[in-house]
Design a protein around this motif. Structure first.
Motif, mmCIF file in Angstrom:
data_model
loop_
_atom_site.group_PDB
_atom_site.id
_atom_site.type_symbol
_atom_site.label_atom_id
_atom_site.label_comp_id
_atom_site.label_asym_id
_atom_site.label_seq_id
_atom_site.Cartn_x
_atom_site.Cartn_y
_atom_site.Cartn_z
ATOM 1 N N GLU A 35 23.694 -11.802 -48.652
ATOM 2 C CA GLU A 35 23.868 -10.279 -47.725
ATOM 3 C C GLU A 35 25.394 -9.975 -47.554
ATOM 4 O O GLU A 35 25.970 -9.065 -47.679
ATOM 5 C CB GLU A 35 23.092 -10.083 -46.962
ATOM 6 C CG GLU A 35 21.518 -10.199 -47.699
ATOM 7 C CD GLU A 35 20.389 -9.922 -46.745
ATOM 8 O OE1 GLU A 35 19.519 -9.291 -46.877
ATOM 9 O OE2 GLU A 35 20.598 -10.413 -45.306
ATOM 10 N N ARG A 41 22.140 -4.961 -47.302
ATOM 11 C CA ARG A 41 20.859 -5.700 -46.926
ATOM 12 C C ARG A 41 19.992 -5.853 -48.234
ATOM 13 O O ARG A 41 19.791 -4.871 -48.768
ATOM 14 C CB ARG A 41 20.185 -4.896 -46.029
ATOM 15 C CG ARG A 41 18.832 -5.771 -45.329
ATOM 16 C CD ARG A 41 18.537 -5.185 -43.941
ATOM 17 N NE ARG A 41 19.349 -5.166 -42.833
ATOM 18 C CZ ARG A 41 19.404 -6.485 -42.100
ATOM 19 N NH1 ARG A 41 18.584 -7.245 -42.432
ATOM 20 N NH2 ARG A 41 20.151 -6.586 -40.964
ATOM 21 N N HIS A 44 14.159 -6.599 -46.010
ATOM 22 C CA HIS A 44 13.623 -6.086 -44.938
ATOM 23 C C HIS A 44 12.769 -6.915 -44.050
ATOM 24 O O HIS A 44 11.827 -7.797 -44.684
ATOM 25 C CB HIS A 44 12.611 -4.970 -44.938
ATOM 26 C CG HIS A 44 13.406 -3.404 -45.551
ATOM 27 N ND1 HIS A 44 14.387 -3.076 -44.571
ATOM 28 C CD2 HIS A 44 13.220 -2.801 -46.446
ATOM 29 C CE1 HIS A 44 14.692 -1.993 -45.306
ATOM 30 N NE2 HIS A 44 13.944 -1.845 -46.417
ATOM 31 N N THR A 51 9.824 -7.791 -47.089
ATOM 32 C CA THR A 51 10.032 -6.993 -48.670
ATOM 33 C C THR A 51 11.327 -6.720 -48.874
ATOM 34 O O THR A 51 12.356 -6.931 -48.120
ATOM 35 C CB THR A 51 9.258 -5.584 -48.098
ATOM 36 O OG1 THR A 51 10.011 -4.628 -47.084
ATOM 37 C CG2 THR A 51 7.764 -6.044 -47.840
ATOM 38 N N THR A 53 14.479 -4.514 -50.091
ATOM 39 C CA THR A 53 14.950 -3.245 -49.929
ATOM 40 C C THR A 53 15.458 -2.660 -51.427
ATOM 41 O O THR A 53 14.932 -3.168 -52.229
ATOM 42 C CB THR A 53 16.409 -3.080 -49.315
ATOM 43 O OG1 THR A 53 17.390 -3.815 -50.143
ATOM 44 C CG2 THR A 53 16.326 -3.858 -47.892
ATOM 45 N N GLU A 54 15.673 -1.235 -51.533
ATOM 46 C CA GLU A 54 15.827 -0.593 -52.596
ATOM 47 C C GLU A 54 16.916 -1.509 -53.447
ATOM 48 O O GLU A 54 16.795 -1.542 -54.520
ATOM 49 C CB GLU A 54 16.262 0.618 -52.414
ATOM 50 C CG GLU A 54 16.559 1.498 -53.846
ATOM 51 C CD GLU A 54 16.711 2.975 -53.674
ATOM 52 O OE1 GLU A 54 16.864 3.740 -54.598
ATOM 53 O OE2 GLU A 54 16.827 3.561 -52.465
#
Length: 298
Positions: A35, A41, A44, A51, A53-54
């Protein structure tokens, strides 16, 4: 990249570490370093869930393909080319997968102890390359594509109904008789409201069918037929046992048009990986031109 892919697949640092034979702290540091290098990022993190991220989802979708290409490149120039090994991602239709593919997998894994299978079952048409699958098992007609196909077994369809339904509504003797019958329709294909038959001159002809029930899954149609709700046109890999037991009775025998097949499909590759080759060879051996579901006895 591999650490991130395993975390994304499992939703867990601990499970990813187990699969990588590493520790949770090492995997966590690898993701943090990735990252930091990317400046974005990817995950999450919370006490309850992990989960994507986009940006993480987009990155994951691309990495699946990239890492598969790297594996393929390594296999093509190493001793692994002669031994099935590694993770095999397979997609298949729900009914065929549950009834025939899942029972076959334990025997294959016993034969190839260094192969790990990741099997996804759904009735959605998937893009093997974009979604990172090594191969798929597909039923029916194959559309034009760049994929390589190998026939695993013939596909035979029958029109059938329960004895109770036929006793109450009569037995159709020609496709034209379907007009007066309750027909159970498959909604997962564009022509689910039409059944195809072979005319006396040998040509295929379609008959429009009607009924109060449409379903997007063959096993659900089988249950409806067993309960006496109507006639169903289904592949024998779903209703073979019922036909042998007499709980479903075939009608219009010889009229239902037979075409298509059960195929293994995979992206074109100059060097077909040994894990894909081994699995396809195994399925051809297990199913073949006279598959278990079409035999008088199993």
């Amino acid at each position: 990249m591999t650490a991130f892919t395993r975390v994304a697949e499992t939703g867990s640092f601990s499970e990813a570490a187990r699969r990588l034979r590493s520790s949770k702290s090492v995997v966590s540091r690898q993701i943090a370093a990735l990252e930091s290098e990317l400046g974005v990022r990817l995950l999450h993190r919370s006490t309850r869930a992990l989960t994507l991220t986009e940006a993480g989802r987009s990155y994951f979708d691309q990495l699946v393909r990239i890492l598969a290409d790297i594996d393929e490149a390594n296999l093509s120039v190493s001793h692994l080319q002669v031994a099935p090994r590694g993770r095999l991602r397979v997609n298949a239709a729900m009914s065929f997968g549950i009834r025939h593919l899942a029972p076959a997998i334990p025997d294959f894994l016993a034969r190839c102890p260094e192969v790990e299978i990741d099997l996804t079952l759904n009735d959605r048409f998937v893009d093997l390359i974009d979604e990172g699958y090594d191969m798929a098992v597909r039923i029916g007609h194959l559309i034009e594509s760049s994929l390589v196909a190998r026939r695993l077994a013939p596909l035979r369809r029958v029109v059938c109904a329960s004895p109770a339904y036929l006793a109450a509504r009569g037995v159709p003797t020609t496709p034209d008789d379907l007009i007066g019958h309750e027909c159970l329709r498959y909604s997962n294909i564009p022509v689910g409201d039409e059944w195809t038959f072979t005319a006396p001159d040998g040509r295929a002809r379609s008959a429009e069918v009607k009924g109060r029930l449409r379903v997007n899954n063959g096993d659900a149609l089988r249950i409806a037929a067993l309960e006496g709700l109507g006639l169903a046109c289904l592949p024998t890999f779903i209703v073979g046992e019922d036909l042998r037991a007499g709980t479903l009775i075939p009608v219009l025998e010889g009229a239902a048009h037979q075409s298509g097949g059960v195929f293994a499909v995979y992206p074109h590759a100059r060097h077909l990986s040994p894990k894909v080759r081994a699995f396809i060879d195994f399925l051809v051996e297990r199913f073949g031109p006279n598959p278990p579901w079409d035999r008088a006895e199993t």
